[in-house]
Design a protein around this motif. Structure first.
Motif, PDB file in Angstrom:
ATOM      1  N   GLU A   1       0.824  -1.222   0.000  1.00 55.46           N
ATOM      2  CA  GLU A   1       0.000   0.000   0.000  1.00 55.46           C
ATOM      3  C   GLU A   1       0.856   1.269   0.000  1.00 55.46           C
ATOM      4  O   GLU A   1       1.910   1.306   0.633  1.00 55.46           O
ATOM      5  CB  GLU A   1      -0.874   0.035   1.253  1.00 55.46           C
ATOM      6  CG  GLU A   1      -2.060  -0.856   1.144  1.00 55.46           C
ATOM      7  CD  GLU A   1      -2.749  -0.996   2.492  1.00 55.46           C
ATOM      8  OE1 GLU A   1      -2.482  -0.184   3.406  1.00 55.46           O
ATOM      9  OE2 GLU A   1      -3.530  -1.938   2.625  1.00 55.46           O
TER      10      GLU A   1
ATOM     11  N   ALA B   1       0.196   3.970   1.577  1.00 55.72           N
ATOM     12  CA  ALA B   1       0.259   4.543   2.927  1.00 55.72           C
ATOM     13  C   ALA B   1       1.423   3.963   3.733  1.00 55.72           C
ATOM     14  O   ALA B   1       1.873   4.567   4.707  1.00 55.72           O
ATOM     15  CB  ALA B   1      -1.057   4.285   3.661  1.00 55.72           C
ATOM     16  N   GLN B   2       1.905   2.782   3.350  1.00 54.06           N
ATOM     17  CA  GLN B   2       2.969   2.135   4.124  1.00 54.06           C
ATOM     18  C   GLN B   2       4.348   2.307   3.481  1.00 54.06           C
ATOM     19  O   GLN B   2       5.315   1.666   3.886  1.00 54.06           O
ATOM     20  CB  GLN B   2       2.675   0.630   4.289  1.00 54.06           C
ATOM     21  CG  GLN B   2       1.284   0.308   4.781  1.00 54.06           C
ATOM     22  CD  GLN B   2       0.999   0.887   6.164  1.00 54.06           C
ATOM     23  OE1 GLN B   2       1.927   1.234   6.909  1.00 54.06           O
ATOM     24  NE2 GLN B   2      -0.267   1.027   6.502  1.00 54.06           N
TER      25      GLN B   2
ATOM     26  N   GLN C   1      -1.671  11.456   9.063  1.00 53.31           N
ATOM     27  CA  GLN C   1      -2.042  10.474   8.034  1.00 53.31           C
ATOM     28  C   GLN C   1      -1.653   9.058   8.450  1.00 53.31           C
ATOM     29  O   GLN C   1      -2.380   8.099   8.209  1.00 53.31           O
ATOM     30  CB  GLN C   1      -1.309  10.786   6.727  1.00 53.31           C
ATOM     31  CG  GLN C   1      -1.976  11.862   5.892  1.00 53.31           C
ATOM     32  CD  GLN C   1      -1.060  12.307   4.754  1.00 53.31           C
ATOM     33  OE1 GLN C   1      -0.091  11.641   4.418  1.00 53.31           O
ATOM     34  NE2 GLN C   1      -1.375  13.443   4.176  1.00 53.31           N
ATOM     35  N   LEU C   2      -0.468   8.927   9.070  1.00 53.82           N
ATOM     36  CA  LEU C   2      -0.010   7.590   9.460  1.00 53.82           C
ATOM     37  C   LEU C   2      -0.860   7.030  10.603  1.00 53.82           C
ATOM     38  O   LEU C   2      -1.154   5.832  10.643  1.00 53.82           O
ATOM     39  CB  LEU C   2       1.477   7.635   9.844  1.00 53.82           C
ATOM     40  CG  LEU C   2       2.404   7.855   8.641  1.00 53.82           C
ATOM     41  CD1 LEU C   2       3.827   8.170   9.086  1.00 53.82           C
ATOM     42  CD2 LEU C   2       2.402   6.622   7.728  1.00 53.82           C
TER      43      LEU C   2
ATOM     44  N   ALA D   1      -3.884   5.875   9.008  1.00 50.85           N
ATOM     45  CA  ALA D   1      -3.619   4.596   8.319  1.00 50.85           C
ATOM     46  C   ALA D   1      -3.602   3.453   9.337  1.00 50.85           C
ATOM     47  O   ALA D   1      -4.079   2.344   9.047  1.00 50.85           O
ATOM     48  CB  ALA D   1      -2.285   4.661   7.566  1.00 50.85           C
ATOM     49  N   ASN D   2      -3.075   3.720  10.534  1.00 51.39           N
ATOM     50  CA  ASN D   2      -3.100   2.700  11.596  1.00 51.39           C
ATOM     51  C   ASN D   2      -4.531   2.301  11.914  1.00 51.39           C
ATOM     52  O   ASN D   2      -4.858   1.133  12.094  1.00 51.39           O
ATOM     53  CB  ASN D   2      -2.450   3.236  12.880  1.00 51.39           C
ATOM     54  CG  ASN D   2      -0.934   3.192  12.832  1.00 51.39           C
ATOM     55  OD1 ASN D   2      -0.368   2.625  11.893  1.00 51.39           O
ATOM     56  ND2 ASN D   2      -0.284   3.788  13.809  1.00 51.39           N
TER      57      ASN D   2
ATOM     58  N   ALA E   1      -7.187   2.569   9.997  1.00 47.33           N
ATOM     59  CA  ALA E   1      -7.795   1.814   8.893  1.00 47.33           C
ATOM     60  C   ALA E   1      -7.301   0.364   8.904  1.00 47.33           C
ATOM     61  O   ALA E   1      -8.075  -0.579   8.711  1.00 47.33           O
ATOM     62  CB  ALA E   1      -7.462   2.489   7.563  1.00 47.33           C
ATOM     63  N   LEU E   2      -6.018   0.209   9.168  1.00 48.96           N
ATOM     64  CA  LEU E   2      -5.425  -1.137   9.170  1.00 48.96           C
ATOM     65  C   LEU E   2      -5.958  -1.968  10.343  1.00 48.96           C
ATOM     66  O   LEU E   2      -6.220  -3.165  10.210  1.00 48.96           O
ATOM     67  CB  LEU E   2      -3.907  -0.992   9.282  1.00 48.96           C
ATOM     68  CG  LEU E   2      -3.072  -2.138   8.775  1.00 48.96           C
ATOM     69  CD1 LEU E   2      -3.443  -2.503   7.353  1.00 48.96           C
ATOM     70  CD2 LEU E   2      -1.598  -1.742   8.842  1.00 48.96           C
TER      71      LEU E   2
END
Ligand SMILES: Cc1cc2nc3c(=O)[nH]c(=O)nc-3n(C[C@H](O)[C@H](O)[C@H](O)COP(=O)(O)OP(=O)(O)OC[C@H]3O[C@@H](n4cnc5c(N)ncnc54)[C@H](O)[C@@H]3O)c2cc1C
Length: 442
Positions: free
Chosen positions: A324, A326-327, A378-379, A382-383, A385-386
């Protein structure tokens, strides 16, 4: 209570994402000092959190509008060799524990990889290490805990003595009591170990081998990583360690290696084998820490996420997330750790785990660029969402993470043990003053 350490020292943690100013910092040289503070703070509804090594990632140890207890002075460690136990103050680091235990040829069966955390802080989250596939959590090897509850009671608990409190304190996220000391079980320490680093191009063969190693006892320590591959994509590495009686010598018997890794499917051309003293192995991350401090990365934001996954989901879930956008930062500034675990080795009731016998602890340990709060936000998103995606495949949070959680999330996280935690909270911290940084309660 003595001294007043500087408030600004505790406004940030290793995460460098949440900062919050307490009313004050209280240095606790004794359990009595913690007792005095909590007896006062409870009826006034003043938040109190303990601070050990300061390794929290998202303000979990902060106490907005209240008091942070600096546990550093509660650092006495005493090894009792004939009982194979060690007592440690909550503010002692795992380095202190290792020094005292190795001095007597002993060691805790499980230790966190990084030895800079405090005894109280690691026991409050549970503590995973290289031998967790066989011996469970660091907290699973605790004989007795000395605590001060949210009402100011100074109590000792064990599986036989106040078992409800013992169950609520280990991996209990500091919700019912502050740990002031613990008695740990020890086992004989090896003098030397042989370390194998085995590399895989395919996540499937990697997981097949990790599964094999998690199930049998040939290695004392097993962990793994996903690492950026040179031409793009990712490769996988198993790090496995076995006790090694003889001192390091160039002419080691090849039969050992054949027995330990002969049936595994790694790339034989790139395998790395090293003999180390056990102490060197335990301190393996000290050098990394020095390097990260020197480059300044240690003091940057760390939006980490740690998840427990059912092992059968790893081959799909992990490669998909690593691909992804994001990662992307994980390729350049971070570590992706994959630790094999067996459900039957884990005992602390407040560590929820996915169904199934084989599990994997996935840690996304990333460093964000300095001075870019937008990127950090953002990160963290993302955490989140994951985390939600992990739940759909049966994954569970390990609360060493930069992740906003609501009380409803926590209720779902603890699932069937939630009522037990609520009962313990009502009994031991009825004013709800302890360790509010996790956000468990409305
Ligand atoms: C570089 C690094 C490596 C790590 N490696 C590992 C690892 O290998 N295995 C693993 O399991 N974890 C690991 N962690 C996670 C770490 O062990 C946990 O975050 C642990 O809670 C840190 O404790 P601390 O005392 O150092 O941090 P702190 O920030 O001081 O405390 C963390 C939390 O514990 C609470 N707490 C602290 N002391 C007490 C106490 N005496 N009583 C009750 N609550 C208390 C705090 O209030 C806070 O909520 C690592 C973290 C970092 C930053």
């Amino acid at each position: 209570m003595t001294g007043t350490p500087d408030v600004k020292d505790v406004t940030v943690d290793f995460g460098h994402i949440i900062d919050s100013c307490p009313l004050g910092v209280v240095k606790a040289p004794s359990a009595a000092a913690v007792q005095e503070l909590l007896t006062f703070a409870g009826p006034h509804g003043l938040p109190v959190s303990a601070r050990g090594g300061g390794q929290a990632l998202y303000g979990q140890g902060q106490a907005h509008g209240g008091y942070v207890v600096d546990m550093a002075a509660l650092n006495e460690v005493r090894c009792i060799p004939h009982e194979r136990t060690l007592t440690a103050g909550a503010g002692a680091s795992w380095r202190d524990v290792v020094r005292a235990a190795l001095g007597e040829g002993l060691t805790p069966a499980v230790l966190p990889d990084h030895l800079g955390g405090s005894v109280g802080g690691v026991l409050s989250t549970g503590g995973f290490g290289g031998s967790s596939h066989r011996h469970g959590l660091v907290a699973d090897r605790v004989r007795e805990v000395e605590v001060v509850t949210g009402t100011g009671e100074h109590l000792t608990c064990s599986p036989d003595r106040r078992p409800d409190l013992f169950r609520a304190v280990l991996a209990g996220l500091g919700q019912c009591a502050l740990i002031v000391g613990a008695t740990l079980a020890l086992v004989p320490a090896p003098t030397h170990v042989r370390r194998y680093r085995l590399y895989y191009d395919s996540p499937d063969t990697y997981v097949t081998d990790q599964r094999r190693l998690a199930r049998d006892a040939r290695f004392s320590h097993v962990t793994g990583q996903a690492r950026p591959a040179l031409g793009g994509g990712w490769q996988y590495m198993i790090e496995a360690v076995a006790p090694h009686a003889a001192p390091p010598c160039p002419g080691r018997p090849p039969a050992d290696d054949e027995l330990l890794v002969g049936d595994l499917e790694h790339d034989r051309d790139t395998e790395e084998i090293a003999d180390l003293s056990y102490a060197e192995y335990l301190h393996r991350l000290d050098r990394d820490e020095r390097l990260l401090r020197a480059t300044g990365e240690w003091d940057r934001p760390h939006p980490w996420l740690t998840l427990l996954l059912p092992e059968q989901t790893v081959t799909s879930f992990v490669p998909a997330l690593l691909a992804e956008d994001a990662q992307r930062g994980l390729r350049t500034c971070g570590t992706v750790q994959l630790r094999p675990l067996t459900g039957r080795a884990l005992h602390a009731p407040l560590v929820p785990r996915p169904a199934g016998e084989l599990l994997c602890l996935l840690s996304l340990m990333r460093t964000a660029p300095p001075g870019r709060p937008g990127v950090v936000r953002q990160l963290v998103a993302a955490n989140r969402a994951l985390y939600q995606r992990a739940r759909t495949v049966g994954g569970v949070l390990h609360p060493v993470a930069a992740l906003p959680m609501t009380p409803d999330d926590w209720r779902a996280h603890f699932g069937p043990v939630w009522p037990e935690l609520v009962r313990a909270k009502d009994r031991y911290d009825p004013h709800h003053i302890l360790t509010r940084g996790y956000g468990l309660w409305a």
